[in-house]
Scaffold this active site. Structure first.
Site, PDB file in Angstrom:
ATOM      1  N   LYS B  25      14.293  17.965 -22.217  1.00 50.44           N
ATOM      2  CA  LYS B  25      13.807  18.325 -23.546  1.00 50.44           C
ATOM      3  C   LYS B  25      14.953  18.847 -24.410  1.00 50.44           C
ATOM      4  CE  LYS B  25       9.827  20.713 -23.939  1.00 50.44           C
ATOM      5  NZ  LYS B  25       8.842  20.050 -24.838  1.00 50.44           N
ATOM      6  N   ARG B  95       9.920  27.078 -24.319  1.00 52.08           N
ATOM      7  CA  ARG B  95       9.446  25.982 -23.470  1.00 52.08           C
ATOM      8  C   ARG B  95      10.440  25.668 -22.369  1.00 52.08           C
ATOM      9  NH1 ARG B  95       5.751  22.531 -26.973  1.00 52.08           N
ATOM     10  NH2 ARG B  95       6.150  23.259 -29.090  1.00 52.08           N
ATOM     11  N   GLY B 104       3.773  19.306 -17.405  1.00 52.82           N
ATOM     12  CA  GLY B 104       2.695  20.261 -17.173  1.00 52.82           C
ATOM     13  C   GLY B 104       2.910  21.199 -16.006  1.00 52.82           C
ATOM     14  N   MET B 106       5.483  23.391 -15.529  1.00 54.42           N
ATOM     15  CA  MET B 106       6.056  24.708 -15.820  1.00 54.42           C
ATOM     16  C   MET B 106       5.460  25.275 -17.109  1.00 54.42           C
ATOM     17  SD  MET B 106       9.943  24.210 -14.555  1.00 54.42           S
ATOM     18  CE  MET B 106      10.130  22.802 -15.603  1.00 54.42           C
ATOM     19  N   ARG B 355      12.021  11.470 -25.047  1.00 53.11           N
ATOM     20  CA  ARG B 355      12.512  11.220 -23.682  1.00 53.11           C
ATOM     21  C   ARG B 355      12.167   9.788 -23.335  1.00 53.11           C
ATOM     22  NH1 ARG B 355       7.923  14.841 -20.546  1.00 53.11           N
ATOM     23  NH2 ARG B 355       6.154  13.653 -21.309  1.00 53.11           N
ATOM     24  N   HIS B 477       1.421  -0.981  13.868  1.00 49.98           N
ATOM     25  CA  HIS B 477       1.182  -2.416  14.013  1.00 49.98           C
ATOM     26  C   HIS B 477       0.409  -2.959  12.813  1.00 49.98           C
ATOM     27  CE1 HIS B 477      -1.071  -5.964  15.468  1.00 49.98           C
ATOM     28  NE2 HIS B 477       0.101  -6.261  15.989  1.00 49.98           N
ATOM     29  N   SER B 801      21.841  -7.728  14.504  1.00 47.43           N
ATOM     30  CA  SER B 801      20.773  -7.443  13.562  1.00 47.43           C
ATOM     31  C   SER B 801      20.133  -6.122  13.978  1.00 47.43           C
ATOM     32  CB  SER B 801      19.747  -8.570  13.571  1.00 47.43           C
ATOM     33  OG  SER B 801      18.676  -8.232  12.722  1.00 47.43           O
ATOM     34  N   CYS B 868      16.675  -6.074  10.227  1.00 48.10           N
ATOM     35  CA  CYS B 868      15.412  -6.808  10.177  1.00 48.10           C
ATOM     36  C   CYS B 868      14.227  -5.885  10.412  1.00 48.10           C
ATOM     37  CB  CYS B 868      15.419  -7.964  11.173  1.00 48.10           C
ATOM     38  SG  CYS B 868      15.587  -7.453  12.879  1.00 48.10           S
ATOM     39  N   TYR B 888      23.253  -9.160   5.238  1.00 48.43           N
ATOM     40  CA  TYR B 888      21.914  -9.454   4.730  1.00 48.43           C
ATOM     41  C   TYR B 888      20.931  -8.379   5.146  1.00 48.43           C
ATOM     42  CZ  TYR B 888      20.617 -10.953   9.443  1.00 48.43           C
ATOM     43  OH  TYR B 888      20.364 -10.975  10.788  1.00 48.43           O
TER      44      TYR B 888
END
Lengths: 910, 910
Positions: B25, B95, B104, B106, B355, B477, B801, B868, B888
């Site tokens: 702010k 503020r 909201g 604080m 903002r 799973h 991997s 993976c 990758y």
């Protein structure tokens, strides 16, 4: 031109200290030859060739042929005989010999060089056709077996050469081999050759050079045979060391009654007494002593047990005197007890082998201490002479000798054999090795009974508590292996009539069936029917029970010297894993300098405490839990007071609750009902809780500090018990050093959380009791993440202790409970050299530990670090801990002596 | 003299880009002020003071008092008013404002500076006593609440000021606050002050400076209040950032009908349309808009939905025009959509905040693409503008959200679980997999409800529209399979009491029976009773179903642009975890460049293959096993051919059998009987095998390469299927690139062993088929030991991997199946910032991965390495993989777009 690599070494040239290159036998022969001792000339083909041979599809280095030929020529010169010469043939032995002795595992061929031509010259030289043909038939059968692989086929078949021999004896109406005449033996040679032809469709090689290369190849190949592989696995001998091959001119102990062969130790390998010790056979070849087909005679009067025995000392006094002289020369040169093989040919002594002698733990200890007294070695060397694991034997139970006497008085003594492996063993009889393995998994203890043992029996021997054989002497296979394994063994019990098929044995009129109990006293050679209770070792009686005075136990005196020396030479501290004051007391007597792991949950099972634990687990709310914990508090406190009191200022590391809570609940319906009644809750309540607490992978579940975080009231109670106990003991004026250890930490925040809980309790207790004591809060490192983030953890921890059991499980991703299904395949397939739960895996787990130590000390250079897993009492693991700079290892009380000796050895090797 | 540290910044001086120092702010106010926009004057106390305040027992830096006073004087100058002056009082707002918005969370105090003296001047200046007293009473109650903490006590109490207000209204016979007259409000002020005195026994502070410091302290203190802490935890905002405090002269939107207050976005935050978007209230203070006590009006005609609405555009056209102008200035300056707060006081517009505006995924995408088209940002910036995880929303079925809200408002929300598989699903409940399959053939849509799922349930899961489980986490799973299948899944709903037998479940008092409709919101984890209509995603309809033309979907057009840009800017390759040709096809359409993990065992459950698998497991000897495997071979081969064909030369990494064999056997008596009948074996045979295969910790048991080592015939069959398939496809002239991956390797010897098995098969197959193809053999790294010895492993491996799911389990020593019991406590106690199974733990697991990469590449610098595990589709984990130089990441198909965008962002941030 580059100089050619040398693969073949004449005994006068080889480096007698280079066992890696020449093998043990080769190096010993070189050393003895170069000392001027009577060694039959010969040469050694180095272990390099074995590696080359096995790596290159059974081809040899190209230089080898030429080098062997040159050395053979030299040998012919020395012996004034010619290899393959029909008039004056040179005969040689071809023997294996690895750097580390593997007795009986690899192959040997004797009398090599004989054929249908050279036999003539051999007869004329020896003037003894019967002897010559005996050598010939032995050579052919040995060559047929070892080189050509003509053997019994399947376990129900018998040896084909043995079969022919037995037939021949029956045909000739004689009982013993040596009753066969020269012509009979000649026939045997022909029949053996025919058998080979029948089986293989090849002619027996008559060319001595072909024989020689066949034998060399067989010996190198035998490095890789199944039993040799099994033996190496069992003894952690690397597969790539290889064997050497020794080619040596033959001498004969079987040319007549002025000949003999034998094995001797420079000191008694069973008890360490400083006398020449051994056995021999008149008119025999070396294999006869080892094979156990004839029972050898004692070498001198110190060993004589019966009047009908004839000692070498008496039978061949000159040779005996020379052997005594050689004994002194060898001990002075090697500064160690030697195991020698000798042959006397027509009253002339020849040395065929010397090597460091295998010995029992008892002998090893006595010899090491004696040699320090004699000035042969210093205390450092003495420390290095004892295999740490052997110390275990000193702490093992022996018989309750009164009960044993009662059994004997009651006529239970079955027979007496050779005291080949000292100690006490009692167990149920089995008659073959596979049965021994199988029975051992389900009964308390088994005794393996065999006519004689062979290398195939090794796994069964390992599974048995004791070994009993009907044949064979003190240096038979059974005796050697049993001593090395630390097994009780009674050998050469001729009175036993063993019937494998009927699974029973007869001794006189007594029949012992499979499954019957018998007892072996390996120290006296007694075999007793029935079960006899055992009692603690002398060391335990002196140190722990106080039922034996130190001065009445020479063993204890030697033992305590060794431990004293080791204590002077080690840097690592030795702590113990102990859960009760009694265990702590015993550990201190065995040399512990602190408690490295006190598992508080072990206390939870004592008396009716388990009910309070269960009440706590079953409570639905915090009030109910705290009420149950309040009942446990005074009990835990009393335990800790007892421990602190016994430990008297030594550090005591107490682990907060570790196992998952379901471990404290009853497992089966009956127990559930009992507990429900006792606690006044419904069966359903308990079953619901059990089902709620069920875990798919309990090893990775809600345990360790994860319990204390979800149930801080448990940590609070335990902290209160520890700190109150410490304060009360301190108020009595005693020192206390409590170290509270948080288990299974994987994130520094877990430690922070539990530390805050403990510190709050400690502050409150100390203010209330108006006393301030020092205490530490540290962590057990048993999951990889804790090790990987050890720098963060070190900011909050006063100490680290590696729980190597669980750490090994998590690093490998292997549950010890479930590994049985693949463990054997892993060892068989050489995927693992060792079971990582026995020996710390230095490459993986060890690397992680080292990383954690470095990370931890990068934050706190003086951080105290130890291990408290089972590896803390395993020699190679202790050495590793020393090397990476840990402060202590902690192990179970009975492994403390092993840890002490290992720590000293590690420091001396450093 | 050292220069004094500056803690207080006038709006004309503060650095508008330094949100860390000034808060969001404060920075916005500074920037707007410095752009010349109409910002009421004021100053900001920096976040540094907040940290100081909270670290120093609520003391301030000593310089602060002086700096505040100086800035206050300047403010008085600018405003021509005096703080506390009875005639011309300056009123301010106080503020909070942190660097990251915490809406909201604080505290705020308005109208500060009023007291019984200054009210007089305020009345005379405003000429409106009612308004002035309204401000006064608002100030006193707000100050009483926020600073003095006079609040409702307990949940049954009501707000004390509210209570007085309501009483007053009743007393005066009015319904609304604004019907109270000036005297009534004056009385309220006095009564409020009395209430404070009664509660706290202190007088309300009349001194404006005391009021000011009180408010400052309250705002700084509110950083640490419970709800702010909870919010930060939920949003991963660090606790040490702190808030700034903004002190600003008051402007009033509630002085009359020429006043207003409102909130506006520079573009539509719901769909991204390029219009000013917002709402406002005539004659109101900002809090009235937020509080929802009056319904705000639309700001312009694009938003107008009803005739009775009055837009700002119409009501105050001048102010609206100015706001439009400011919108353009702000977007040009910030190059981003802004969220603004404004107040109109007597027709003059004031800006109170700007903002970056929060927006939906759909708006984010449109705004980013539009702004590139408008030249406001470049494609790199556009890539960085989208939260990768948001892309998920484009691929999922969506609800009619109004209907969903109606259902929730009607009390249909049953419970909330883990948002394991995002998207919308509605269907009829079934409680087992066979039923799911069967019902799916005849009803519109089914939801499969299970306590937890197992591999046996796969077919049923595939048939269901959504999956709901009572147990298991984000990598259970159910969650893993659902994500791979692109199914909606809500997992780990602890509140469900599922009764399989009764075919119903209970949630609280509600009972849901088989066949009842329920709705799952897999994006939020909500479980709702009843049916709510869903619609498929446009992207899926265009890309996969082909049921929508690209040109008919503006969303698809924006989406495909973004993906194209991301593909141009990433370095990491993106592979997919896929087990069937169909999954591979979908993955390619979503952007996959290869298969990173093909789990062969998933194929085992298709059709009646499972019978052959079971036959193999039940076989007693190798012949029986091989016979069963021979039946599987052609089926596996066909699968691989299909996959190779679809992947058309892209790499395909196939993992050999991984799960423990018991997972393939039936679980309950009924199924055992069926299987026994089908396979023609006895029930006992199966039960015996199940009991033999039972494991204490299956996660650490006989699985992975441990299976292939004990049962090489399985590896052989799989290798044969892969190589034969590859050869046959290659013979068709297509490219193939098979990579065989050995799971659960912990020792290089395991890899060596399996490699030899595969190479032998491959050689034989290629010779027989007379074709030679390239293939690789590598390893999955999923236990720490493999990573720790990666240098050794690299000598044998063609690729690595990382299986980060299992690696996380073993590094932490935590079974994800069992973690539910402590996971919540770990997040609540801030022990973990994130669930490591969702976001890769970079400190521990990541460090180990980095170590392994370094070790592996030290041996093979070009070693191909990927991951993976599920983390392959999680943005922060993908960024980590980019940073440590992996080649990758592989993830399930529906996460590919996330991975693509994350990889591009990682590269751009580099």
């Amino acid at each position: 031109m580059m100089s050619e690599k040398t693969y073949v070494f004449h005994f006068q040239d080889g480096d007698g200290d280079n066992k890696a290159l020449l093998g043990g036998k080769g190096a010993g022969l070189c050393k003895m030859a170069q000392m001027g001792l009577p060694v039959p000339p010969g040469f050694t083909i180095s272990t390099d060739v074995c590696s080359y041979f096995n790596d290159n599809n059974h081809f040899y280095p190209k230089e080898l042929n030429n080098q062997v030929n040159k050395n053979l020529l030299k040998l012919e010169d020395e012996m004034g005989a010619k290899f393959g010469n029909a008039k004056n043939p040179l005969l040689v032995s071809v023997r294996s010999g690895a750097a580390i002795s593997m007795p009986g595992m690899m192959d040997t061929v004797l009398n090599l060089g004989l054929n249908d031509e050279t036999i003539k010259g051999f007869i004329s030289i020896t003037g003894n056709a019967r002897f010559a043909y005996d050598c010939y038939r032995r050579f052919v059968s040995m060559y047929g077996d070892v080189v050509l692989d003509v053997k019994a086929e399947g376990k129900d078949d018998i040896d084909p050469f043995e079969e022919i021999l037995e037939k021949k004896k029956a045909e000739k109406g004689v009982a013993k081999d040596n009753e066969l005449q020269s012509d009979d033996l000649k026939e045997l040679v022909a029949e053996f050759k025919k058998k080979i032809k029948d089986r293989l469709n090849i002619d027996f090689p008559e060319d001595p050079m072909e024989q020689l290369w066949g034998a060399i190849g067989a010996v190198f190949g035998s490095w890789d045979n199944e039993r040799a592989n099994a033996y190496r696995k069992l003894n952690s001998i690397p597969d790539d060391m290889g064997t050497a091959v020794n080619i040596q001119s033959m001498v004969f102990g079987n040319m007549g009654d002025d000949c003999a062969t034998g094995v001797a130790f420079t000191r008694n390998p069973a008890n360490g007494e400083n006398f020449l010790y051994g056995e021999y056979l008149i008119n025999a070849q070396g294999e006869d002593v080892v094979a156990g087909t004839r029972t050898p005679q004692p070498i001198n009067k110190t060993q004589k047990t019966r009047d009908d025995q004839v000692t070498l000392e008496k039978a061949m006094p000159e040779s005996y005197k020379e052997l005594e002289k050689i004994r002194n020369i060898l001990e002075t040169n090697y500064s160690d007890m030697q195991d020698m093989e000798f042959t006397i040919q027509k009253n002339k002594l020849f040395m065929l082998q010397t090597r460091s002698g295998k010995r029992t733990a008892f002998a090893a200890l006595k010899i090491a201490v004696d040699m320090v007294n004699e000035g042969l070695i210093d205390t450092k060397e003495a420390i290095l002479r004892i295999e740490p694991a052997q110390l275990n034997q000193f702490l093992r139970p022996t018989f309750d000798y009164i009960k044993k006497q009662e059994a004997i008085d009651a006529g239970k003594l079955l027979t007496k054999g050779l005291n080949a492996g000292p100690g006490a063993a009692t167990g149920q009889v089995v008659f073959n090795a596979p049965d021994a393995e199988e029975w051992a998994t389900r009964v308390q203890s088994v005794i393996l009974v065999r006519i004689e043992t062979s290398p195939e029996d090794i796994k069964g021997m390992n599974a048995a508590s004791g070994i009993l054989t009907a044949r064979g002497g003190m240096t038979s296979h059974a005796a050697l292996v049993a001593r090395q394994m630390g097994k009780v063994c009674v050998a050469g019990c001729g009175a036993l009539e063993i019937n494998y098929k009927a699974r029973q044995m007869k001794v006189g009129d007594t029949i012992i069936k499979e499954g019957d109990w018998i007892t072996l006293d390996g120290t006296t050679g007694e075999v007793i029917a029935g079960k006899i209770d055992t009692q603690p070792s002398q060391i335990i009686r002196v140190l722990i029970e106080g039922s034996l005075k130190p001065e009445d136990s020479p063993l204890y005196q030697d033992y305590s010297k060794l431990i004293k020396w080791a204590n002077e030479h080690r840097r690592l501290h030795i702590h113990t894993n102990a859960d009760t004051p009694q265990q702590c007391l015993e550990a201190i007597k065995l040399g512990s300098e602190g408690v490295g792991l006190c598992r508080t949950e072990h206390m939870f099972f004592e008396g009716d405490r388990i009910n309070s634990v269960r009440e706590m687990i079953l409570a639905d709310n915090i009030e109910g839990k705290e009420k149950a914990l309040a009942k446990l508090l005074p009990m835990q406190k009393e335990d800790f007071k007892g421990i602190f009191s016994v430990m008297d200022g030594k550090p005591v590391t107490i682990r907060t609750l570790d196992p998952p809570l379901h471990e404290f609940l009853p497992q089966n319906n009956k127990d559930i009902e009992i507990v429900a009644r006792e606690l006044g809750v419904s069966v359903d309540t308990i079953k619901t809780k059990i089902s709620f607490l069920h875990e798919t992978n309990p090893m990775l579940g809600h345990r360790g500090c994860r319990l204390g975080i979800v149930f801080p009231e448990i940590t609070k109670m335990q902290a209160r018990a520890i700190i109150e106990a410490a304060c009360e003991i301190a108020k009595e004026g005693k020192k206390v050093m409590p170290e509270i250890m948080i288990p299974l930490v994987g994130d520094v925040n877990e430690l922070k959380n539990q530390k805050a809980v403990i510190q709050n309790v400690a502050k409150e207790v100390m203010e209330r009791l108006d006393i301030s004591i020092d205490y530490k809060i540290g962590t057990m490192i048993e999951v990889p993440r804790c090790a990987l983030t050890a720098d963060h953890v070190a900011r909050e921890a006063d100490f680290f202790s590696f729980g190597t059991n669980d750490l090994t499980q998590t690093v490998y991703g292997i549950s010890r409970d479930d590994s049985a299904k693949f463990l054997e395949a892993y060892i068989d397939e050489s995927i693992w050299e060792n079971d990582p739960f026995e020996k710390l895996d230095q490459e993986g787990v060890g690397f992680l530990i080292k990383t954690a130590v470095e990370k931890g000390r990068s934050i706190k250079p003086d951080l105290s670090i130890g291990i408290c897993g089972e590896h803390g009492g395993e020699p190679s693991s202790v050495e590793f801990c020393h090397r990476i700079g840990l402060n202590y290892v902690s192990c179970s009380a009975f492994r403390i002596p092993i840890a002490i000796l290992s720590a000293a050895q590690a420091n001396l090797k450093d």
